[in-house]
Design an enzyme around this catalytic site. Structure first.
Site, PDB file in Angstrom:
ATOM      1  CB  CYS A 214       5.917   9.039   2.326  1.00 16.20           C
ATOM      2  SG  CYS A 214       4.517   9.946   1.225  1.00 16.20           S
TER       3      CYS A 214
ATOM      4  CB  CYS B 194      -1.211   5.699   0.308  1.00 12.57           C
ATOM      5  SG  CYS B 194      -0.187   5.412   1.430  1.00 12.57           S
TER       6      CYS B 194
END
Length: 292
Positions: free
Chosen positions: A230, A87
């Site tokens: 994101c 991530c």
């Protein structure tokens, strides 16, 4: 019933529950992670970051073999409790937490290695907060077709792997981007074996200004749903648009998402081209929660 301490943090609205578990003593089930991330009955977040010493996890052994200085491992879980490889926003928030809590130091000009399931990621300070080297990337073979609620017809996508899988889809206008209903999961054909994040992108006009490429993007995250930002999706988006733009396209990009704007930079390294993501990281509040 167990009480645990937590901190809430985010990177351009991509938010996380952060739990310090240095010795790896806390085993969280999928249901427990999902309950903590639930926005109605829990703390609420797009994912959970468990802060563990690499030496205390089987997955951490690979990180230490790659970089002996990677003391800390980011055990990242999606909001539904499933395990995720990487991530990009999470790494920046993770590093910020380490520094603010005194678990690590990052002197000016140095880097902080963080272990992840996708390999070690190096973090350094930047003008906007932190820059993380996402590492090598690759274009995936095949020609996936993506259907989404709000799109009149399915669109072709480009598969990009930046440590986790993505499919990037170009749209024709801001109206198409804004008309997407991402409360429903987009459908990818053929379906990737482990699923994928899906990014929908529209270029600014002009695409390149002062040598920097500029695009807008919305994302449906695997195991989460639509998120405000994101990090790996932003890097995948910049890589895909550069590929579509062809020869002469820049290696620096700004990607606007609902939660803000982040920077992407492609650069050569000994093992091939790497891509870096830069942007802010914020810690919001800390507390304790009872874990069933």
């Amino acid at each position: 019933m167990t009480q645990i301490a937590f901190t809430k943090g985010h990177g351009t609205g991509n938010d996380f529950v952060i739990i310090a578990d240095p010795e790896g003593e806390l085993e969280l089930t999928e249901n427990q992670v999902a309950a903590l991330c639930d926005r109605h009955f829990g703390i609420g977040a797009d994912g959970l970051l468990r802060v563990v010493r690499s030496s205390r996890l089987p997955e951490g052994a690979a990180s230490l073999a790659e970089e002996p200085e990677a003391e800390w491992f980011m055990d990242y879980r999606n909001a539904d409790g499933s395990v995720a490889e990487m991530c990009g926003n999470g790494v920046r928030v993770f590093a910020h937490y380490l520094l603010e809590s005194g678990l690590a130091e990052l002197p000016a000009g140095s880097t902080l290695p963080v272990g992840t399931r996708a390999g070690v990621r190096d973090v350094m300070r930047s003008e906007t907060g932190y820059q993380v080297d996402i590492g090598r990337w690759r274009a995936e073979p095949g020609d996936p077709i993506v259907s989404a609620r709000g799109l009149s017809v399915a669109r072709p996508g480009l598969g990009i792997d930046v440590g986790n899988p993505h499919v990037v889809v170009a749209l024709a206008s801001d109206a198409e981007l804004e008309g997407l209903d991402l409360t429903a999961k987009p459908f990818i054909d053929p379906a990737p074996p482990h699923g994928a994040n899906v990014e929908f992108v529209v270029p600014f006009e002009p695409l390149v200004k002062d040598g920097v490429g500029r695009v807008r993007m919305r994302v449906y995250e695997r195991g989460v749903g639509e998120t405000l930002s994101c990090g790996t999706g932003i890097t995948a988006t910049a890589l895909a648009v550069r590929d579509w733009a062809g020869a002469g396209a820049p290696d620096r990009w700004q990607v606007e998402v609902p939660g803000g704007t982040l920077g992407v930079r492609m650069f050569p390294a000994e093992d091939g081209e790497h891509v870096a993501l830069s942007g802010p990281a914020t810690l919001v509040y800390s507390g304790t929660v009872t874990l069933a």
